[in-house]
Scaffold this motif. Structure first.
Motif, short mmCIF file in Angstrom:
data_model
loop_
_atom_site.label_atom_id
_atom_site.label_comp_id
_atom_site.label_asym_id
_atom_site.label_seq_id
_atom_site.Cartn_x
_atom_site.Cartn_y
_atom_site.Cartn_z
N MET A 31 0.51 -1.36 -0.03
CA MET A 31 -0.03 -0.08 0.02
C MET A 31 0.77 1.22 -0.04
N LEU A 32 0.34 2.33 -0.76
CA LEU A 32 1.31 3.47 -0.98
C LEU A 32 0.82 4.03 0.07
N MET A 33 1.93 4.37 1.07
CA MET A 33 1.54 5.40 2.40
C MET A 33 1.26 6.81 2.35
N ASP A 34 1.80 7.45 1.26
CA ASP A 34 1.67 8.88 0.92
C ASP A 34 0.14 9.10 0.64
N ILE A 35 -0.33 8.18 -0.10
CA ILE A 35 -1.90 8.10 -0.43
C ILE A 35 -2.51 7.99 0.62
N LEU A 36 -2.19 6.80 1.18
CA LEU A 36 -3.00 6.74 2.59
C LEU A 36 -3.04 8.07 3.42
N SER A 37 -1.99 8.45 3.53
CA SER A 37 -2.09 9.96 4.43
C SER A 37 -3.04 10.87 3.92
N GLU A 38 -2.72 11.07 2.50
CA GLU A 38 -3.53 12.25 1.95
C GLU A 38 -5.12 11.69 1.87
N LYS A 39 -5.46 10.58 1.90
CA LYS A 39 -6.89 9.93 1.93
C LYS A 39 -7.46 10.43 3.14
N LEU A 40 -6.69 10.24 4.31
CA LEU A 40 -7.11 10.02 5.63
C LEU A 40 -7.33 11.51 6.20
N ILE A 41 -6.31 12.45 5.56
CA ILE A 41 -6.60 13.78 5.71
C ILE A 41 -7.87 14.41 5.06
N GLU A 42 -8.04 13.85 3.86
CA GLU A 42 -9.27 14.54 3.12
C GLU A 42 -10.50 13.69 3.70
N LEU A 43 -10.29 12.50 4.25
CA LEU A 43 -11.87 12.08 5.13
C LEU A 43 -12.20 12.86 6.23
N ASP A 44 -10.86 13.16 7.04
CA ASP A 44 -10.94 14.09 8.18
C ASP A 44 -11.59 15.43 7.84
N LYS A 45 -11.19 16.05 6.72
CA LYS A 45 -11.92 17.26 6.44
C LYS A 45 -13.46 17.11 6.30
N VAL A 46 -13.96 15.96 6.07
CA VAL A 46 -15.43 15.91 5.84
C VAL A 46 -16.01 15.07 7.02
N GLY A 47 -15.21 15.25 8.30
CA GLY A 47 -15.55 14.48 9.30
C GLY A 47 -15.73 12.97 9.33
N THR A 48 -15.06 12.44 8.51
CA THR A 48 -15.03 10.80 8.30
C THR A 48 -13.85 10.27 9.14
N LYS A 49 -14.31 9.32 9.93
CA LYS A 49 -13.15 8.42 10.42
C LYS A 49 -13.26 7.01 9.96
N PRO A 50 -12.25 6.53 9.33
CA PRO A 50 -12.43 5.08 8.94
C PRO A 50 -12.59 4.25 10.27
N LYS A 51 -13.08 2.90 10.14
CA LYS A 51 -13.08 2.01 11.03
C LYS A 51 -11.96 1.09 11.23
N PHE A 52 -11.48 0.89 10.16
CA PHE A 52 -10.06 0.09 10.10
C PHE A 52 -9.33 0.09 8.85
N ILE A 53 -8.22 -0.22 8.89
CA ILE A 53 -7.54 -0.36 7.39
C ILE A 53 -7.11 -1.99 7.48
N TYR A 54 -7.72 -2.50 6.14
CA TYR A 54 -7.35 -3.95 5.99
C TYR A 54 -6.32 -4.18 5.11
N VAL A 55 -5.32 -5.15 5.27
CA VAL A 55 -4.27 -4.99 4.43
C VAL A 55 -3.79 -6.53 4.40
N ILE A 56 -3.43 -7.16 3.42
CA ILE A 56 -2.87 -8.55 3.47
C ILE A 56 -1.38 -8.38 2.91
N PRO A 57 -0.40 -8.29 4.13
CA PRO A 57 0.80 -7.81 3.82
C PRO A 57 1.83 -8.76 3.06
N ASP A 58 1.47 -10.14 3.40
CA ASP A 58 2.42 -11.21 2.66
C ASP A 58 1.81 -11.77 1.60
N PHE A 59 2.54 -11.57 0.28
CA PHE A 59 1.91 -12.22 -0.96
C PHE A 59 0.53 -12.22 -1.15
N GLN A 60 0.20 -10.92 -1.34
CA GLN A 60 -1.32 -10.44 -1.36
C GLN A 60 -2.00 -11.29 -2.48
#
Ligand SMILES: Cc1ncc(COP(=O)(O)O)c(C=O)c1O
Length: 404
Positions: A153-182
Motif C-alpha cells: 500500500m502506498l503510504m503517501d496516498i493513505l495519509s492524503e486520503k485520511l486527511i481528505e476524510l478527516d476534512k469531511v468529518g469521516t473516521k474510517p473504522k479500520f485499515i484492512y491489509v494482506i501484507p504477505d504475498f497478497q
C-alpha cells in the motif's frame, strides 16, 4: 400463492452478490480447460495418511469430547499449539488473545459484524481480496481503496486520503491489509511500509486488520516481521488460516489480537455457529502437537516454488514483448497479477480465453470501488507443471490477439 421473496428479503441480503469467482469457476469446469482461476491448494500437499491415523486415534481415545459441543473460543490444546506456532514468528500471545474461527472467511465476517455500521468507511488495498469485499459489503461499508506498488500500500496516498476524510468529518473504522504475498496481487509490504503503516495508524488512532493466509509460504528472500509482531499499541488484529498451509476442508483458522477485541469476536461468533467443529480442532491440534505442520509447510513450499518459477519463466517466454504487459513476481503465496495496457478489458477477453481452454479471474473482481478492467489474476498452486506451460502459452495467444 407463491411467496413474494423480494418483499421479505432483508436489505442486507439484497446488498450481497454471488462471488464473481465462484460464478466464473462454473465456466471453467470443462475438463479441457486449464484453470488459473481458482485459489485452490494442490491436494497433493494434503497429509491424508497422517490425518487418517490421527482421526482414528482421536475417535478411540477422545471421541466423547471431540464429538461434543466445544467452547466458542476454541479447543484449548489447539490454542496452545497455535500460541507456540505464533511464537516462532515473533508473536507473543496468551490464550485470551487467540480465538479459533471457522477459517478466515468467518473471521472477516466477524470483523464486519463487530465494527461496521451501514455507511462506515473502511480502508482497503487496491486491489484486495474478493471475500473481504463481500464480507464488508454485507455490512454496507463504504470501501476506500488505496493504490499499491511492489512494496504494498502506498503510504503517501493513505495519509492524503485520511486527511481528505478527516476534512469531511469521516473516521474510517479500520485499515484492512494482506501484507504477505497478497491475494490477488502477489505483493509483499516492505518493512519500511509496515513501520509507516503502524505510525499512520497510531497518529490517526486506527485499527489495522492484518489478513495473513500466505505468510508461511515463502519461496525466496527474508521473512519480513508481521504487523502483529511489530505492534506495540494493541491496534492490530491478525487473521490466520490452515487453508493454505495444511488444507481448507476442515475450515479452521484463528484470530490473534488484543484480549478485549478477541472477546467481541467470541460474542459475535456465538450467534453464528456456537463453535468451530471440535472434532476438526482436536485432529489438527494433535497434528500440530506431533510437530508435523512444519514438515507440511516445507514440502508445500517445494511444490509451489517450482510452479511459481515455471509460471514466471513461461510468462517471460510466451507473453508478447514490448506491448506494455507486466506481471508481479511474488516471492511466496499462490497468485500473481498481470496488468495489460488500458486498451485491454480482461472481462471482454475472458470468453475468448475460455474458448482457447484457459481461464483466469478478471481483475475487476478485486476492487471495492471503481474497478480497473485491464488486469487479471493467475493462480499457480493448483495446475500441474505441464498445465502451467500449456496454459500460459494459450493465454499469451489470447492476449497477443487482443493487443494488435
Ligand atoms: C486474503 C484471504 N483472506 C481470507 C481467505 C479465506 O480463507 P479461508 O476461509 O479458507 O481461511 C482467503 C482465501 O483465499 C484469502 O486469500
Amino acid at each position: 400463492m407463491a411467496i413474494d421473496l423480494n418483499s421479505i428479503l432483508s436489505s442486507n441480503i439484497k446488498n450481497m452478490k454471488r462471488s464473481v469467482i465462484r460464478e466464473l469457476l462454473k465456466l471453467t469446469r470443462k475438463k479441457e480447460i486449464i484453470s488459473f482461476a481458482g485459489g485452490l491448494p494442490d491436494p497433493d500437499t494434503f497429509p491424508i495418511n497422517e490425518i487418517a491415523e490421527i482421526t482414528n486415534e482421536i475417535l478411540m481415545d477422545n471421541g466423547k469430547t471431540a464429538l461434543q459441543y466445544g467452547a466458542t473460543e476454541g479447543y484449548i490444546p489447539l490454542r496452545e499449539e497455535l500460541i507456540k506456532f505464533l511464537a516462532t514468528d515473533g508473536v507473543k500471545a496468551d490464550l485470551d488473545n487467540v480465538i479459533v474461527t471457522t477459517a478466515s472467511q468467518q473471521a472477516l465476517d466477524i470483523v464486519g459484524k463487530i465494527f461496521i455500521d451501514p455507511g462506515d468507511v473502511v480502508i482497503v488495498e487496491r486491489p484486495t481480496y474478493v471475500g473481504a469485499i463481500s464480507a464488508f459489503n454485507s455490512y454496507k461499508s463504504k470501501m476506500v481503496g488505496i493504490e499499491m506498488d511492489d512494496e504494498g500500500m502506498l503510504m503517501d496516498i493513505l495519509s492524503e486520503k485520511l486527511i481528505e476524510l478527516d476534512k469531511v468529518g469521516t473516521k474510517p473504522k479500520f485499515i484492512y491489509v494482506i501484507p504477505d504475498f497478497q491475494n490477488p496481487g502477489g505483493y509483499t509490504m516492505s518493512f519500511e511500509r509496515r513501520k509507516k503503516l503502524l505510525e499512520i495508524a497510531s497518529k490517526n488512532n486506527l485499527l489495522i486488520i492484518e489478513d495473513s493466509p500466505y505468510r508461511a509460504i515463502r519461496y525466496r528472500g527474508e521473512t519480513i516481521p508481521s504487523l502483529q509482531s511489530m505492534d506495540k499499541e494493541k491496534r492490530v488484529i491478525s487473521l490466520y488460516t490452515f487453508s493454505k498451509i495444511l488444507f481448507p476442508g476442515m475450515r479452521l483458522g484463528w484470530v490473534v489480537g488484543p484480549a478485549e477485541i478477541v472477546d467481541k469476536f467470541v460474542v459475535a461468533k456465538q450467534a453464528m455457529d456456537l463453535c468451530t467443529p471440535p472434532f476438526n480442532q482436536a485432529i489438527v491440534a494433535e497434528y500440530l502437537r506431533r510437530g508435523k505442520l512444519y514438515d507440511n509447510i516445507s514440502s508445500t513450499i517445494i511444490n509451489y516454488k517450482a510452479k511459481n518459477e515455471l509460471m514466471l519463466n513461461k510468462l517471460d517466454e510466451y507473453m508478447p514483448k514490448g506491448q506494455g504487459l507486466k506481471w508481479t513476481k511474488p516471492d511466496g503465496g499462490l497468485f500473481l497479477w498481470v496488468t495489460c495496457p488500458d486498451s485491454v478489458n480482461t472481462e471482454d477477453i475472458f470468453y475468448e480465453a475460455i474458448k482457447q481452454n484457459v481461464a483466469y479471474v478478471t481483475g475487476s473482481a478485486f476492487y471495492g470501488e471503481n474497478p480497473q478492467y485491464n488486469s487479471l489474476r493467475l493462480n499457480f498452486s493448483y495446475p500441474t507443471l505441464e498445465q502451467i506451460d500449456t496454459g500460459i502459452m494459450r493465454l499469451a495467444k489470447v492476449l497477443e490477439n487482443n493487443l494488435k
